[in-house]
Design a protein around this motif. Structure first.
Motif, short mmCIF file in Angstrom:
data_model
loop_
_atom_site.label_atom_id
_atom_site.label_comp_id
_atom_site.label_asym_id
_atom_site.label_seq_id
_atom_site.Cartn_x
_atom_site.Cartn_y
_atom_site.Cartn_z
N UNK A 187 0.83 -1.20 0.00
CA UNK A 187 0.00 0.00 0.00
C UNK A 187 0.87 1.25 0.00
N UNK A 188 0.50 2.20 -0.88
CA UNK A 188 1.29 3.41 -1.03
C UNK A 188 2.42 3.27 -2.03
N UNK A 189 2.58 2.09 -2.63
CA UNK A 189 3.64 1.86 -3.59
C UNK A 189 3.09 1.93 -5.02
N UNK A 190 3.98 2.22 -5.94
CA UNK A 190 3.61 2.35 -7.35
C UNK A 190 3.38 0.98 -7.98
N UNK A 191 2.38 0.90 -8.86
CA UNK A 191 2.11 -0.32 -9.61
C UNK A 191 1.96 0.02 -11.08
N UNK A 192 2.43 -0.86 -11.93
CA UNK A 192 2.32 -0.69 -13.37
C UNK A 192 1.58 -1.89 -13.96
N UNK A 193 0.52 -1.62 -14.72
CA UNK A 193 -0.23 -2.65 -15.41
C UNK A 193 0.10 -2.55 -16.90
N UNK A 194 0.76 -3.57 -17.41
CA UNK A 194 1.20 -3.53 -18.81
C UNK A 194 0.49 -4.63 -19.60
N UNK A 195 -0.22 -4.23 -20.66
CA UNK A 195 -0.98 -5.16 -21.49
C UNK A 195 -0.14 -5.63 -22.67
N UNK A 196 -0.18 -6.94 -22.91
CA UNK A 196 0.46 -7.50 -24.08
C UNK A 196 -0.53 -7.62 -25.22
N UNK A 197 -0.35 -8.62 -26.07
CA UNK A 197 -1.20 -8.78 -27.23
C UNK A 197 -2.35 -9.74 -27.03
N UNK A 198 -2.45 -10.35 -25.83
CA UNK A 198 -3.51 -11.31 -25.55
C UNK A 198 -4.13 -11.01 -24.19
N UNK A 199 -5.36 -11.56 -23.98
CA UNK A 199 -6.07 -11.29 -22.74
C UNK A 199 -5.37 -11.88 -21.52
N UNK A 200 -4.55 -12.92 -21.71
CA UNK A 200 -3.83 -13.51 -20.59
C UNK A 200 -2.36 -13.10 -20.59
N UNK A 201 -2.03 -12.04 -21.28
CA UNK A 201 -0.66 -11.53 -21.35
C UNK A 201 -0.64 -10.13 -20.75
N UNK A 202 -0.97 -10.04 -19.46
CA UNK A 202 -1.03 -8.77 -18.74
C UNK A 202 -0.18 -8.92 -17.49
#
Length: 359
Positions: free
Chosen positions: A160-175
């Motif tokens: 909590x309070x930390x940075x998070x990055x959500x990166x999407x690939x080319x498929x629905x299960x590649x996140x």
């Protein structure tokens, strides 16, 4: 296997799941309304349309053609208690007694049907009994190769309070969901009717980060989008591990764009910058030290403050404090706003650079 089915979803990435998956989700969740949701339908005994705008702590604004009601919803299992507080324009002899209805959800929590249990307010009983309301979907969506960043909410001592990055690939299960603690591979999709987020952890490094559930179970979150679809807030509906719910419920994400104007500048891990506060604190000099994942330590004669700095899709700086000594210098105080507005920050080893250009 289900994983193979997930790969097939790439053709309709983050738009809808197959009917088989939808049925599995239906059986595995207990739905509810989420803050920011809007549901609409038609009163049962009339042809009048109505909208229910869900607010905080059970507050609901019921908007009909000629009248709006300040309403309270309390959902206990499948029993919904409803109470009118006031109306606008004022309804003479407004019934303020509590009625009860059985609430049945479907379509990944995107459709709700009311069935009368008892309601001393006869007009409302006629309007509500049998009404079917549908969530008003946003037109926004996540796309392949998107990157979104945010700061974990909650009271998790590790994240909590930390940075998070959500990166999407080319498929629905590649996140990939990446933070200071590691990376979680997740499957994200939007329910076809509800447009709620359906999420399942596929694995993580280290393994302890992922929520271990059966392959046919998805966590469900409502999505509250900004008007331009470049920011979104997640609000819990159902079916997630407590440790993951704490980090997702209230998570505010902003979309990262490739172009933030003409500047290519940025803050780097290990950087140290100095600044003179704006008036009336201009006699005080602060030092900003940057560490991993956007964490910043700000030190001045007035206070020591720890927080996170990140940039939104337009290149504007978002500042979130996590701790300060003394405590009255944490986020949101008038003193902080005065200090930062118009402040110029200078790299200790480089030339002058304003905060607006330091992207």
């Amino acid at each position: 296997m289900f994983i193979k089915g997930a790969v097939l979803l790439a053709l309709c990435l983050l738009v809808s799941f197959s009917s088989a998956i939808e049925k599995r989700v239906e059986r595995s969740n207990t739905c509810s309304f989420a803050i920011g949701d809007v549901f609409q339908g038609t009163y049962t005994n009339t042809t009048k349309d109505v909208k229910f705008v869900i607010g905080w702590d059970g507050t609901v604004t019921e908007v009909a053609a000629l009248t709006s009601y300040d309403t309270r919803f309390t959902l206990n299992g499948t029993t919904l208690s409803v109470k009118y507080v006031s109306s606008g324009p004022a309804v003479q002899n407004l019934c303020t007694q509590t009625g009860q209805y059985t609430l049945t959800f479907s379509d990944q929590c995107g459709t709700a049907t009311f069935a009368l249990i008892n309601d001393p307010c006869s007009t409302r009983a006629k309007n509500y009994n049998g009404i079917v309301v549908n969530k008003v979907p946003a037109t926004c969506k996540f796309s392949t190769f998107d990157t979104w960043v945010g700061i974990y909410p909650g009271n998790n001592p590790l994240l909590s309070g930390k940075r998070v990055e959500i990166r999407f690939g080319g498929k629905s299960n590649d996140i990939n969901e990446t933070s200071a603690a590691g990376t979680i591979q997740v499957l994200w999709g939007l329910g076809g009717a509800s447009r709620n987020l359906l999420k399942r952890d596929l694995g993580s490094q280290p393994a302890s980060l992922a929520c271990q559930r059966s392959v046919d179970e998805f966590a469900i979150y409502s999505l509250v989008w900004s008007r331009n679809c470049t920011a979104v807030e997640l609000r819990f509906i159902d079916n997630d591990c407590p440790s993951r719910r704490e980090l997702y419920d209230g998570l505010y994400l902003t979309k990262v764009t490739a172009n933030r104007g003409s500047s290519s500048c940025r803050f780097l891990v290990g950087d140290s910058w100095v600044a003179q506060y704006a008036s009336p604190f201009q006699q005080n000099v602060a030092t900003f030290k940057f560490s991993d994942m956007g964490q910043v330590t700000e030190t001045s004669p007035l206070a020591t403050r720890e927080g996170n700095w990140l940039f939104d899709a337009s290149g504007d700086l978002i500042v979130k404090d996590t701790y300060a000594t003394p405590l009255n210098y944490t986020c949101g105080t008038p003193e902080e706003n005065i200090m930062l507005t118009g402040m110029v920050i200078v790299h200790e080893q480089h030339s002058h650079q304003s905060m607006r250009d330091a992207t």
